[in-house]
Design a protein around this motif. Structure first.
Motif, PDB file in Angstrom:
ATOM      1  N   ALA A 170      -4.226   6.129   5.374  1.00 10.28           N
ATOM      2  CA  ALA A 170      -5.612   5.946   5.809  1.00 10.28           C
ATOM      3  C   ALA A 170      -5.802   4.584   6.472  1.00 10.28           C
ATOM      4  O   ALA A 170      -6.537   4.461   7.469  1.00 10.28           O
ATOM      5  CB  ALA A 170      -6.558   6.096   4.624  1.00 10.28           C
ATOM      6  N   ALA A 171      -5.148   3.558   5.930  1.00  9.66           N
ATOM      7  CA  ALA A 171      -5.254   2.226   6.539  1.00  9.66           C
ATOM      8  C   ALA A 171      -4.664   2.224   7.947  1.00  9.66           C
ATOM      9  O   ALA A 171      -5.259   1.657   8.880  1.00  9.66           O
ATOM     10  CB  ALA A 171      -4.549   1.199   5.656  1.00  9.66           C
ATOM     11  N   THR A 209      -7.023   4.251  10.321  1.00  7.90           N
ATOM     12  CA  THR A 209      -8.297   3.565  10.574  1.00  7.90           C
ATOM     13  C   THR A 209      -8.115   2.380  11.513  1.00  7.90           C
ATOM     14  O   THR A 209      -8.863   2.221  12.490  1.00  7.90           O
ATOM     15  CB  THR A 209      -8.904   3.094   9.245  1.00  7.90           C
ATOM     16  N   ARG A 263      -3.641   6.002   0.670  1.00  6.11           N
ATOM     17  CA  ARG A 263      -4.309   4.741   1.033  1.00  6.11           C
ATOM     18  C   ARG A 263      -3.601   4.062   2.195  1.00  6.11           C
ATOM     19  O   ARG A 263      -4.249   3.551   3.119  1.00  6.11           O
ATOM     20  CB  ARG A 263      -4.343   3.806  -0.173  1.00  6.11           C
ATOM     21  N   LEU A 292       0.845  -1.196   0.000  1.00  3.62           N
ATOM     22  CA  LEU A 292       0.000   0.000   0.000  1.00  3.62           C
ATOM     23  C   LEU A 292       0.879   1.245   0.000  1.00  3.62           C
ATOM     24  O   LEU A 292       1.914   1.291   0.668  1.00  3.62           O
ATOM     25  CB  LEU A 292      -0.921   0.002   1.221  1.00  3.62           C
TER      26      LEU A 292
END
Length: 338
Positions: A182-183, A186, A179, A175
């Motif tokens: 954000a992973a 989160t 992205r 990744l």
């Protein structure tokens, strides 16, 4: 010219066996050193304590504490109220108040039950030698469901493992960019919520504002996961492994969560303060039991780990994307023409 002969098929397995024979004992030795050495050398080292009372009597107490060379860092306070305020602000772990009826030991088991017990033993011996009674007051007590601080200390390793797993997954899945960040954010937020639900709502081993506790857990997980993912983005799989080893084999045993950084041998105590597990444990104590006192330092440490890790992740992803774009162009340049 004859082509060079290929190495025998058994060479590669032999190298693998040799690496296994060397690396496994080395890792075991490192793990035993990291976990057993601090535990076997637990003792006060420049432990901040306060002394309050009349000047002459307080000076005698200071002299007795100074006899234990390097064990205590003594702070003078005018009276018991000032000493209590210093404990609540996490400036000291405890204080000895000299009164006409004998010494009063102020402790804070919420800051570390092992520290409170060590202070009580040291002061009780001095009081017994002087033939004076000792009264102990726990100014900031540990929660009833975790009086020895064992459960709070047990939160360090699961959070570290969660961060390592998240960072390694982001790195191994390839990744990149927003992205990947954000992973990390989160998953860390979810880890924080789950950890707070278990430790705060269910077990009751941490107190204070629920959202603040969840934020501490989330920031601790993000600091670890960002560091592991960032190293993986820059260095590949060796970077991911390096981040995991530092967090698990150094950050966890050097955190001082089960005791206090000042009880660990140097440089373990100093290293632990700068690694995410130690900073996270200190921040959790401040937020849970001391209304956020002395939270700025560990919060800044965790934030720097998170920022630097995500920065390394973005830089590594950009470099890899540039390399991927350059590879087809290089192949086209080498392709035969005509």
């Amino acid at each position: 010219m004859p082509a060079p002969s290929a190495p025998p098929a058994s060479a590669s397995p032999r190298r693998g066996v040799l690496a296994l024979v060397v690396l496994v004992p080395a890792l075991v030795a490192l793990a035993l050193w990291a976990f057993a050495w601090p535990a076997a050398r637990t003792a006060p080292r420049d432990l901040p304590v306060g002394v309050a009372g009349p000047a002459a009597a307080a000076a005698r107490v200071e002299q007795r504490l100074a006899q234990r060379d390097g064990a205590f860092e003594v702070h003078r306070y005018a009276d018991e109220a000032a000493a209590r305020a210093a404990i609540e602000d996490r400036a000291v772990y405890g204080a000895i108040v000299v009164t006409d009826r004998g010494p009063v030991l102020l402790t804070a088991s919420a800051a570390g039950p092992v520290v409170a017990q060590s202070l009580h033993q040291a002061v009780a011996r001095q009081a017994a030698a002087a033939g004076t009674p000792l009264r102990t007051v726990d100014v900031v007590a540990a929660p009833e469901r975790d009086p020895r601080g064992a459960a709070l200390g047990a939160t360090v390793l699961p959070l570290a493992l969660a961060g390592v797993a998240t960072g390694a997954a982001v790195a191994l899945l390839g990744l990149r960019g927003v992205r990947a960040v954000a992973a990390l954010v989160t998953v860390s937020a979810l880890v924080g919520a789950v950890a707070a639900a278990l430790a705060h709502s269910w077990l009751g081993v941490v107190t204070g504002n629920w959202w603040a506790v969840a934020g501490v857990f989330a920031l601790s997980a993000l600091a670890v996961s960002a560091a592991v993912a960032g190293l993986g983005a820059l260095l590949g799989r060796p970077g991911t492994a390096l981040g995991a080893l530092v967090v698990v084999l150094l950050g966890n045993p050097f955190s001082g969560a089960a005791s206090a950084p000042e009880l660990l041998p140097e440089p373990a105590g100093a290293i632990g303060r700068w690694l995410p597990p130690g900073a996270g444990a200190s921040l959790l104590r401040s937020v849970s039991f001391f209304d956020g006192a002395a939270a700025a330092g560990p919060a800044l440490t965790l934030t720097w780990w998170a920022v630097l890790g995500t920065g390394a992740l973005l830089v590594g992803g950009a470099l890899r994307a540039r390399a991927d774009r350059g590879a087809p162009a290089a192949r086209r340049g080498l392709a035969p023409t005509g």
